[in-house]
Every structure is written in C-alpha cells, then in structure tokens.
Design a protein around this motif. Structure first.
Motif, PDB file in Angstrom:
ATOM      1  N   LYS A 196      62.978 -27.490 -51.264  1.00 12.69           N
ATOM      2  CA  LYS A 196      63.995 -27.100 -50.279  1.00 12.69           C
ATOM      3  C   LYS A 196      63.585 -25.848 -49.506  1.00 12.69           C
ATOM      4  N   ASN A 197      62.608 -25.137 -50.006  1.00 16.56           N
ATOM      5  CA  ASN A 197      62.128 -23.926 -49.334  1.00 16.56           C
ATOM      6  C   ASN A 197      60.653 -24.060 -48.972  1.00 16.56           C
ATOM      7  N   THR A 198      60.277 -25.248 -48.517  1.00 18.03           N
ATOM      8  CA  THR A 198      58.887 -25.544 -48.176  1.00 18.03           C
ATOM      9  C   THR A 198      58.320 -24.500 -47.217  1.00 18.03           C
ATOM     10  N   GLY A 199      57.144 -23.995 -47.556  1.00 17.88           N
ATOM     11  CA  GLY A 199      56.460 -23.041 -46.702  1.00 17.88           C
ATOM     12  C   GLY A 199      56.820 -21.592 -46.960  1.00 17.88           C
ATOM     13  N   LYS A 200      57.895 -21.359 -47.711  1.00 19.52           N
ATOM     14  CA  LYS A 200      58.334 -19.986 -47.980  1.00 19.52           C
ATOM     15  C   LYS A 200      57.717 -19.471 -49.281  1.00 19.52           C
ATOM     16  N   VAL A 201      57.375 -18.198 -49.294  1.00 15.88           N
ATOM     17  CA  VAL A 201      56.909 -17.574 -50.524  1.00 15.88           C
ATOM     18  C   VAL A 201      58.142 -17.189 -51.345  1.00 15.88           C
ATOM     19  N   LEU A 202      58.242 -17.733 -52.555  1.00 16.21           N
ATOM     20  CA  LEU A 202      59.363 -17.449 -53.453  1.00 16.21           C
ATOM     21  C   LEU A 202      58.865 -16.509 -54.544  1.00 16.21           C
ATOM     22  N   THR A 203      59.465 -15.342 -54.622  1.00 10.33           N
ATOM     23  CA  THR A 203      58.984 -14.328 -55.560  1.00 10.33           C
ATOM     24  C   THR A 203      59.285 -14.712 -56.995  1.00 10.33           C
ATOM     25  N   TYR A 204      58.505 -14.133 -57.907  1.00  7.88           N
ATOM     26  CA  TYR A 204      58.751 -14.367 -59.330  1.00  7.88           C
ATOM     27  C   TYR A 204      60.184 -13.957 -59.681  1.00  7.88           C
ATOM     28  N   GLU A 205      60.609 -12.805 -59.179  1.00 14.76           N
ATOM     29  CA  GLU A 205      61.935 -12.286 -59.519  1.00 14.76           C
ATOM     30  C   GLU A 205      63.042 -13.235 -59.050  1.00 14.76           C
ATOM     31  N   MET A 206      62.907 -13.765 -57.848  1.00 16.97           N
ATOM     32  CA  MET A 206      63.914 -14.687 -57.325  1.00 16.97           C
ATOM     33  C   MET A 206      63.996 -15.948 -58.184  1.00 16.97           C
TER      34      MET A 206
END
Length: 239
Positions: free
Chosen positions: A173-183
C-alpha cells in the motif's frame, strides 16, 4: 472487529473509541444507513485496521487507553490521507485548530446529532478520489490480492503468518516509499514496543523467502540501510 452491512467495502468506516456503548450506538446508526463498520478500542488496534482494511473514513475519539487521538492522526498522516472526523467533548477553538493542524479533516463536539454526523460523513466521503480503491497487484509471477488475503506465486498459494501478511499489505500500500524501522515496529507491535528490531528483521527475512525468487537479491522488498525497507514496483525498478 468487522461488522457487515449491505453497502460496498468502499464505504467501510472505522470507529475508534474505547467506550463500547458509544461504538455500538455509532455502529447501529451507520449500518442503518448502509455503511459497513469496523471498530477499534485503542490506538494500536486503529493503526492495524487502517493499514490492513483501508477504511474510507475514521471516526475518532481523542481519549484512548494507549495514547491520544491527536497523536494517532499525526502518525497516520505520514502514510495515508484517509479522512478523519474527530468526536470530542473539547469545544475550545484552540483545541479544534490544533487538531485540524495535526491533520484531522473535521471536528464534532459531543453531544452531537446523528443527522449532523451523517452529513459530515457524506461530505468527507465525496472528497475521496475513486482511484484509491484497492486492486490486486500483479508482479510477473507474483500476485497480491490484499482485499481477499490471497498471495499467489507461480499460480500457487503462498501461506503467510498474520504478521507477515500485515507487513506485506503495508509495504504494497506504500509502494515506492521508504518505511522506517520505527514506523513498522509501531504498526506491528504497538507504540510501547521495545527491542523489536530483531523480530522485525526475522519477519522480513521470512517474508522474502516466501515471495522473492532469490531472497539474497530481492526484486521487490529492498532494505534501505540504517533506515528501513522499501517495496518497489516493476516500473519503479526499471527507473
């Protein structure tokens, strides 16, 4: 918690309130008007349901057992523009302005009439673009149907654990976005989670084994060293 009515899934409304009686009142009123509803009694549960079910609107009480509704709005605004209507006893203009600045779309002061709430809901839903409806993702030999919880690789069903599926749904659902470890840790284990970095890495490694042709050289799920992970579509990979 998911409750079914006769409308389409595109009209799913998430009710976030730790008061069971209030959730029941809202659920009955909404389903009488043909909406589908799901319910969350905490901030953690709300984040999970938003990530997995993609409701079209959130009705949010500010007082939650594991954090404030205002903090919840700020968190989800990092990755979704889903409309949020805040329901609260606070009536000062400063409070309303702060919530709207935090990312809430609308605000209703308790007590309110159900007619007014339904009117606000209709207005908010009209602002949602049609292209937000979730569709199956097809990546060569990999097909991901989030709505039906169906993962196919080489036309064979891939079995994922609930945590693996939750991670995969959030990545796609968040293709292309960098998702942080914390998130990601907050999404999976909650706001108060500690020392879950190793668990996250284990789940991601297991997910890669199941969906990647070569887990050591991933095509879809990339690591951003020191930051987090990123899911990449074929077009983005080619660029």
């Amino acid at each position: 918690m998911y409750n079914s009515a006769h409308n389409s899934k595109s009209d799913l409304i998430l009710i976030v309130d730790d008061d069971t009686s209030i959730r029941k009142i809202l659920r009955i009123a909404l389903e009488a008007k043909g909406y589908k509803t799901s319910e969350a009694a905490s901030k953690k549960e709300a984040i999970e349901l938003i990530a997995l079910d993609s409701p079209k609107l959130v009705l949010l009480d500010l007082q939650l057992p594991d954090g404030s509704g205002e903090d919840l709005v700020k968190e989800i605004r990092q990755w979704t523009e889903i409309p949020v209507i805040v329901l609260s006893v606070m009536s000062e203009d400063e409070d309303k302005i702060r919530l709207l600045d935090s990312g809430a779309d609308d605000y209703l002061t308790k007590p309110f009439s159900m007619g007014e709430l339904l009117a606000r809901i209709r207005t908010a839903l009209r602002r949602i673009p049609l292209e937000e409806s979730p569709l199956p993702w097809q990546y060569g030999n990999l097909k991901i149907d989030i709505v039906n919880h169906l993962i196919l690789k080489n036309n064979e069903i891939i079995r994922l654990t609930p945590t693996e599926f939750q991670l995969l749904a959030y990545f796609v659902k968040n293709t292309g976005k960098v998702l942080t470890y914390e998130m990601l840790i907050r999404i999976i284990w909650g706001e108060s989670a500690q020392n879950e970095m190793n668990s996250l890495r284990v789940h991601v490694a297991q997910l890669r084994k199941k969906i990647e042709d070569n887990p050591g050289l991933p095509k879809w799920l990339f690591t951003e060293p020191g930051i987090g992970y990123r899911w990449v579509s074929p077009s983005q990979r080619e660029n």
